[in-house]
Design an enzyme around this catalytic site. Structure first.
Site, PDB file in Angstrom:
ATOM      1  NE  ARG A 165       6.876  27.890  17.480  1.00  0.00           N
ATOM      2  CZ  ARG A 165       6.306  29.154  17.258  1.00  0.00           C
ATOM      3  NH1 ARG A 165       6.589  30.247  17.967  1.00  0.00           N
ATOM      4  NH2 ARG A 165       5.117  29.101  16.581  1.00  0.00           N
ATOM      5  CB  SER A 239       5.864  22.627  13.993  1.00  0.00           C
ATOM      6  OG  SER A 239       4.808  23.291  13.484  1.00  0.00           O
ATOM      7  CD  GLU A 335       7.855  24.079  17.146  1.00  0.00           C
ATOM      8  OE1 GLU A 335       7.827  24.535  16.188  1.00  0.00           O
ATOM      9  OE2 GLU A 335       6.746  23.821  17.711  1.00  0.00           O
TER      10      GLU A 335
HETATM   11  C1  LIG Z   1      -1.676  19.331  17.132  1.00  0.00           C
HETATM   12  C2  LIG Z   1      -0.342  20.304  17.693  1.00  0.00           C
HETATM   13  C3  LIG Z   1      -0.451  21.521  17.354  1.00  0.00           C
HETATM   14  C4  LIG Z   1       0.466  22.476  17.938  1.00  0.00           C
HETATM   15  N1  LIG Z   1       0.666  23.838  17.630  1.00  0.00           N
HETATM   16  C5  LIG Z   1       1.518  24.573  18.383  1.00  0.00           C
HETATM   17  C6  LIG Z   1       1.597  25.939  17.766  1.00  0.00           C
HETATM   18  O1  LIG Z   1       0.639  26.405  16.945  1.00  0.00           O
HETATM   19  N2  LIG Z   1       2.559  26.706  18.454  1.00  0.00           N
HETATM   20  C7  LIG Z   1       3.241  26.331  19.214  1.00  0.00           C
HETATM   21  O2  LIG Z   1       4.300  27.214  19.750  1.00  0.00           O
HETATM   22  N3  LIG Z   1       3.306  24.962  19.703  1.00  0.00           N
HETATM   23  C8  LIG Z   1       2.277  24.015  19.139  1.00  0.00           C
HETATM   24  N4  LIG Z   1       2.371  22.885  19.602  1.00  0.00           N
HETATM   25  C9  LIG Z   1       3.434  22.322  20.215  1.00  0.00           C
HETATM   26  C10 LIG Z   1       2.955  22.321  22.009  1.00  0.00           C
HETATM   27  O3  LIG Z   1       1.457  22.274  21.924  1.00  0.00           O
HETATM   28  C11 LIG Z   1       3.541  23.388  22.649  1.00  0.00           C
HETATM   29  O4  LIG Z   1       4.998  23.420  22.684  1.00  0.00           O
HETATM   30  C12 LIG Z   1       3.050  23.035  24.072  1.00  0.00           C
HETATM   31  O5  LIG Z   1       3.393  24.268  24.886  1.00  0.00           O
HETATM   32  C13 LIG Z   1       3.841  22.114  24.835  1.00  0.00           C
HETATM   33  O6  LIG Z   1       3.144  21.919  26.071  1.00  0.00           O
HETATM   34  P1  LIG Z   1       2.695  20.283  26.889  1.00  0.00           P
HETATM   35  O7  LIG Z   1       2.354  20.608  28.415  1.00  0.00           O
HETATM   36  O8  LIG Z   1       2.358  19.590  26.203  1.00  0.00           O
HETATM   37  O9  LIG Z   1       4.513  20.204  27.020  1.00  0.00           O
HETATM   38  P2  LIG Z   1       5.360  18.962  27.226  1.00  0.00           P
HETATM   39  O10 LIG Z   1       5.303  18.457  25.730  1.00  0.00           O
HETATM   40  O11 LIG Z   1       4.824  18.053  28.283  1.00  0.00           O
HETATM   41  O12 LIG Z   1       6.949  19.232  27.551  1.00  0.00           O
HETATM   42  C14 LIG Z   1       7.522  20.085  26.647  1.00  0.00           C
HETATM   43  C15 LIG Z   1       8.927  20.662  27.116  1.00  0.00           C
HETATM   44  O13 LIG Z   1       8.312  21.474  28.174  1.00  0.00           O
HETATM   45  C16 LIG Z   1       8.970  21.031  29.504  1.00  0.00           C
HETATM   46  N5  LIG Z   1       8.154  21.276  30.515  1.00  0.00           N
HETATM   47  C17 LIG Z   1       6.710  21.112  30.448  1.00  0.00           C
HETATM   48  N6  LIG Z   1       6.099  21.734  31.689  1.00  0.00           N
HETATM   49  C18 LIG Z   1       7.167  22.310  32.274  1.00  0.00           C
HETATM   50  C19 LIG Z   1       6.997  23.142  33.509  1.00  0.00           C
HETATM   51  N7  LIG Z   1       5.992  23.094  34.393  1.00  0.00           N
HETATM   52  N8  LIG Z   1       8.202  23.582  33.860  1.00  0.00           N
HETATM   53  C20 LIG Z   1       9.502  23.492  32.931  1.00  0.00           C
HETATM   54  N9  LIG Z   1       9.407  22.739  32.030  1.00  0.00           N
HETATM   55  C21 LIG Z   1       8.502  22.024  31.538  1.00  0.00           C
HETATM   56  C22 LIG Z   1       9.288  19.694  29.181  1.00  0.00           C
HETATM   57  O14 LIG Z   1      10.255  19.062  30.261  1.00  0.00           O
HETATM   58  C23 LIG Z   1       9.578  19.341  27.730  1.00  0.00           C
HETATM   59  O15 LIG Z   1      10.936  19.847  27.764  1.00  0.00           O
HETATM   60  C24 LIG Z   1       1.580  22.045  18.735  1.00  0.00           C
HETATM   61  C25 LIG Z   1       1.491  20.509  19.348  1.00  0.00           C
HETATM   62  C26 LIG Z   1       0.650  19.838  18.617  1.00  0.00           C
HETATM   63  C27 LIG Z   1       0.444  18.356  19.052  1.00  0.00           C
END
Ligand SMILES: Cc1cc2nc3c(=O)[nH]c(=O)nc-3n(C[C@H](O)[C@H](O)[C@H](O)COP(=O)(O)OP(=O)(O)OC[C@H]3O[C@@H](n4cnc5c(N)ncnc54)[C@H](O)[C@@H]3O)c2cc1C
Length: 339
Positions: A165, A239, A335
């Site tokens: 992570r 999480s 996380e």
């Molecule tokens: C129901 C649920 C289940 C989940 N299960 C998992 C799992 O099994 N495993 C897991 O690892 N995660 C899990 N997650 C967490 C999440 O889905 C991941 O971390 C995902 O990669 C976040 O993507 P996002 O586009 O929504 O990022 P955001 O929430 O929009 O951003 C997260 C971070 O990344 C940065 N960021 C986003 N895009 C970019 C970019 N293009 N360049 C630079 N920085 C960027 C943002 O500034 C922020 O700091 C879960 C979340 C939910 C709601």
């Protein structure tokens, strides 16, 4: 001309459903859009935040800056031979759409990461992982642009400094580098990963002895749907805490007191504990405090029952963290990213 909107509510752009506003927001669909924004004198000294699907974020207050919503599209094959395929994907592509596309094409390596919300571009930030698979196993390289200088850079897998992570983008380059595209190397051989016990159990239940890539996707989707809250129905960011890594001797001590505690090996000296199990043992599972609570089927997930503020969510998180500390002398690390 790119549209820049002022005083925009972020409620529908974060899966926790927290109601905060941003001073400015702009959506980018190309490197050029990003360059234009970064060169705009009006925003030169304005704080910037890169947003994907908002599924790993807790906005703690109104954002007094410019939110850059990354919607860069595209999935392109770069190279292939009999054994593998190299695919370039825009950072704004929905992660699960990408997984679904690869599974349909029978390209192997991301199927266990099915149904993780968010964008492809955010996947490297915390090296997303689930069911025995991690992004770092399939990422070939990634490209992006530094916010300060506008400089383009390609990071190979090693340079991303991936670990559990974690990556360089969550540390040294946090909020400094916009990932614009990712290159994956996937296998054309159907060598599915069934290392995760729950996945093996499901294969047995379904009497599947020679699992295909699509079987893995189906099983992971079904397990996730049965255990995790759908953010469209109940706000959450997955999480809330990472699984804690402790020294072997510490685990031995805990195991004497709690014989049913499980662990997963990390290296010769450390094991990973299940944060969910620790939280459950402290009595938090399914507990609701006001507008938020620990999810009934997965206590590691904090849910927003409707109108929770970030303050309420953080208070609950702190109380959970304190309980775990008191009972196990283990500190839970967050996380979810706080903004
Ligand atoms: C129901 C649920 C289940 C989940 N299960 C998992 C799992 O099994 N495993 C897991 O690892 N995660 C899990 N997650 C967490 C999440 O889905 C991941 O971390 C995902 O990669 C976040 O993507 P996002 O586009 O929504 O990022 P955001 O929430 O929009 O951003 C997260 C971070 O990344 C940065 N960021 C986003 N895009 C970019 C970019 N293009 N360049 C630079 N920085 C960027 C943002 O500034 C922020 O700091 C879960 C979340 C939910 C709601």
């Amino acid at each position: 001309m790119m549209k820049i909107i002022e005083n925009y509510s972020l409620k529908s752009l974060n899966t926790f459903g927290v109601d905060v506003k941003t001073r400015y927001i702009a959506e980018i669909f190309s490197d050029n859009d990003l360059f234009k924004l970064l060169e705009d004198k009006e925003f030169e000294s304005v704080r910037k935040f890169i947003l994907g699907g908002g599924s790993n974020i807790l906005f703690t207050k109104d954002f007094e800056g410019l939110v850059i919503k990354n919607s860069i599209p595209g999935i392109n094959i770069i190279d292939e031979d009999d054994e593998s395929i190299i695919i370039e994907t825009g950072a704004g592509v929905n992660w699960d759409d990408f997984v679904s596309y690869c599974v349909e094409k029978k390209w192997c390596g991301v199927e266990n990461l099915s149904l993780i919300p968010g964008t492809v571009g955010a996947a490297p930030i915390q090296n997303i992982g689930a069911y025995g698979q991690e992004l770092k196993n399939v990422l070939y390289n990634l490209e992006g642009i530094f916010i300060e200088t506008g400089e383009k850079k390609i990071f190979n897998n090693y340079e991303c400094k991936f670990s559990y992570r974690e990556s360089i983008f969550k540390n040294e380059f946090k909020n400094k580098f916009v990932i614009t595209r990712i290159v994956f190397k996937l296998s054309k051989k159907p060598e599915v990963n069934i290392s995760y016990p729950l996945v093996r159990e499901e294969l047995n239940n379904r009497k599947i002895s020679d699992p295909k890539i699509r079987d893995l996707r189906k099983i992971v989707v079904d397990i996730r749907n049965s255990k995790l809250p759908d953010p469209k129905i109940i706000g959450n960011a997955g999480s809330f805490f990472k699984n804690p890594v402790v020294r072997n001797d510490k685990f031995k001590m805990l195991k004497e007191k709690y014989p049913d505690l499980n662990s997963y090996p990390v290296d010769d000296d450390h094991v990973k504990l299940s944060a969910a199990a620790l939280i459950e043992k402290c009595g938090w599972k399914g507990k609701r405090i006001g507008n938020c609570g620990s999810y009934e089927k997965q206590p590691l997930v904090i849910v927003n029952y409707g109108e929770a503020t970030a303050g309420e969510i953080l208070e609950l998180a702190n109380n959970i963290r304190s309980s775990v500390e008191e009972n196990f002398e283990v500190t839970l690390q967050q996380e979810v990213n706080l903004v």
